[in-house]
Design a protein around this motif. Structure first.
Motif, PDB file in Angstrom:
ATOM      1  N   LYS A 243       0.851  -1.187   0.000  1.00 12.36           N
ATOM      2  CA  LYS A 243       0.000   0.000   0.000  1.00 12.36           C
ATOM      3  C   LYS A 243       0.886   1.236   0.000  1.00 12.36           C
ATOM      4  O   LYS A 243       1.917   1.274   0.663  1.00 12.36           O
ATOM      5  N   LYS A 244       0.452   2.250  -0.749  1.00 13.68           N
ATOM      6  CA  LYS A 244       1.203   3.499  -0.750  1.00 13.68           C
ATOM      7  C   LYS A 244       0.872   4.275   0.512  1.00 13.68           C
ATOM      8  O   LYS A 244      -0.251   4.238   1.007  1.00 13.68           O
ATOM      9  N   LYS A 245       1.865   4.968   1.022  1.00 10.85           N
ATOM     10  CA  LYS A 245       1.632   5.794   2.204  1.00 10.85           C
ATOM     11  C   LYS A 245       0.731   6.961   1.818  1.00 10.85           C
ATOM     12  O   LYS A 245       0.890   7.539   0.739  1.00 10.85           O
ATOM     13  N   PRO A 246      -0.190   7.330   2.681  1.00  9.60           N
ATOM     14  CA  PRO A 246      -1.025   8.495   2.364  1.00  9.60           C
ATOM     15  C   PRO A 246      -0.178   9.769   2.380  1.00  9.60           C
ATOM     16  O   PRO A 246       0.680   9.946   3.239  1.00  9.60           O
ATOM     17  N   VAL A 247      -0.417  10.621   1.402  1.00 10.20           N
ATOM     18  CA  VAL A 247       0.335  11.867   1.309  1.00 10.20           C
ATOM     19  C   VAL A 247      -0.376  12.908   2.166  1.00 10.20           C
ATOM     20  O   VAL A 247      -1.593  13.079   2.075  1.00 10.20           O
ATOM     21  N   SER A 248       0.388  13.597   2.998  1.00  4.16           N
ATOM     22  CA  SER A 248      -0.218  14.582   3.894  1.00  4.16           C
ATOM     23  C   SER A 248      -0.681  15.807   3.105  1.00  4.16           C
ATOM     24  O   SER A 248      -0.181  16.108   2.025  1.00  4.16           O
ATOM     25  N   LYS A 249      -1.640  16.509   3.687  1.00 13.94           N
ATOM     26  CA  LYS A 249      -2.169  17.712   3.033  1.00 13.94           C
ATOM     27  C   LYS A 249      -1.078  18.764   2.875  1.00 13.94           C
ATOM     28  O   LYS A 249      -1.048  19.500   1.893  1.00 13.94           O
ATOM     29  N   LYS A 250      -0.188  18.814   3.846  1.00 15.72           N
ATOM     30  CA  LYS A 250       0.907  19.779   3.799  1.00 15.72           C
ATOM     31  C   LYS A 250       1.793  19.523   2.574  1.00 15.72           C
ATOM     32  O   LYS A 250       2.175  20.449   1.859  1.00 15.72           O
ATOM     33  N   LYS A 251       2.105  18.253   2.335  1.00 17.35           N
ATOM     34  CA  LYS A 251       2.947  17.910   1.184  1.00 17.35           C
ATOM     35  C   LYS A 251       2.219  18.192  -0.122  1.00 17.35           C
ATOM     36  O   LYS A 251       2.821  18.656  -1.093  1.00 17.35           O
ATOM     37  N   LEU A 252       0.923  17.885  -0.167  1.00 17.81           N
ATOM     38  CA  LEU A 252       0.148  18.169  -1.373  1.00 17.81           C
ATOM     39  C   LEU A 252       0.179  19.661  -1.687  1.00 17.81           C
ATOM     40  O   LEU A 252       0.371  20.067  -2.838  1.00 17.81           O
ATOM     41  N   LYS A 253      -0.003  20.470  -0.655  1.00 16.24           N
ATOM     42  CA  LYS A 253      -0.012  21.921  -0.831  1.00 16.24           C
ATOM     43  C   LYS A 253       1.347  22.396  -1.345  1.00 16.24           C
ATOM     44  O   LYS A 253       1.436  23.207  -2.267  1.00 16.24           O
ATOM     45  N   ARG A 254       2.421  21.852  -0.768  1.00 12.26           N
ATOM     46  CA  ARG A 254       3.771  22.245  -1.170  1.00 12.26           C
ATOM     47  C   ARG A 254       4.033  21.870  -2.632  1.00 12.26           C
ATOM     48  O   ARG A 254       4.608  22.644  -3.391  1.00 12.26           O
ATOM     49  N   GLU A 255       3.601  20.659  -3.028  1.00  8.93           N
ATOM     50  CA  GLU A 255       3.797  20.217  -4.410  1.00  8.93           C
ATOM     51  C   GLU A 255       3.033  21.108  -5.384  1.00  8.93           C
ATOM     52  O   GLU A 255       3.537  21.465  -6.442  1.00  8.93           O
ATOM     53  N   LYS A 256       1.818  21.465  -5.033  1.00 11.26           N
ATOM     54  CA  LYS A 256       1.013  22.311  -5.918  1.00 11.26           C
ATOM     55  C   LYS A 256       1.622  23.701  -6.039  1.00 11.26           C
ATOM     56  O   LYS A 256       1.591  24.309  -7.107  1.00 11.26           O
ATOM     57  N   LEU A 257       2.183  24.209  -4.936  1.00 14.03           N
ATOM     58  CA  LEU A 257       2.838  25.517  -4.993  1.00 14.03           C
ATOM     59  C   LEU A 257       4.068  25.463  -5.894  1.00 14.03           C
ATOM     60  O   LEU A 257       4.352  26.401  -6.631  1.00 14.03           O
ATOM     61  N   LYS A 258       4.800  24.345  -5.849  1.00 13.68           N
ATOM     62  CA  LYS A 258       5.976  24.187  -6.709  1.00 13.68           C
ATOM     63  C   LYS A 258       5.572  24.216  -8.176  1.00 13.68           C
ATOM     64  O   LYS A 258       6.266  24.775  -9.014  1.00 13.68           O
ATOM     65  N   GLN A 259       4.431  23.590  -8.485  1.00 18.76           N
ATOM     66  CA  GLN A 259       3.977  23.514  -9.868  1.00 18.76           C
ATOM     67  C   GLN A 259       3.291  24.806 -10.313  1.00 18.76           C
ATOM     68  O   GLN A 259       3.011  24.983 -11.489  1.00 18.76           O
ATOM     69  N   GLY A 260       2.995  25.682  -9.376  1.00 19.86           N
ATOM     70  CA  GLY A 260       2.367  26.951  -9.727  1.00 19.86           C
ATOM     71  C   GLY A 260       0.855  26.870  -9.800  1.00 19.86           C
ATOM     72  O   GLY A 260       0.205  27.776 -10.313  1.00 19.86           O
TER      73      GLY A 260
END
Length: 76
Positions: A53-70
């Motif tokens: 099973k893949k580890k659940p991605v935290s909301k904080k990490k999701l937010k950071r990734e989206k900010l990186k992508q613009g």
């Protein structure tokens, strides 16, 4: 050179095992068994174990990734 003398030496040398061969068998035998057993276990695990099973991605990490992508983060 006498043919019997040569045959006698060959027979005497054939009686004792070569020390290099003994070392090769003592080290190489278990190593070969270990590698084959690992391969067999790996193949067995690939067929019979469920996928990890893949580890659940935290909301904080999701937010950071989206900010990186613009991509603008909803709710901000």
């Amino acid at each position: 050179m006498d043919g019997e003398d040569f045959a006698g030496k060959a027979a005497a040398e054939a009686k004792g095992l070569n020390p290099g061969l003994i070392v090769l068998l003592v080290v190489g035998g278990p190593l070969l068994v270990f590698l084959i057993a690992n391969y067999v276990l790996y193949v067995y695990a690939q067929k019979n174990l469920p996928p990890r099973k893949k580890k659940p991605v935290s909301k904080k990490k999701l937010k950071r990734e989206k900010l990186k992508q613009g991509v603008p983060v909803p709710g901000e």
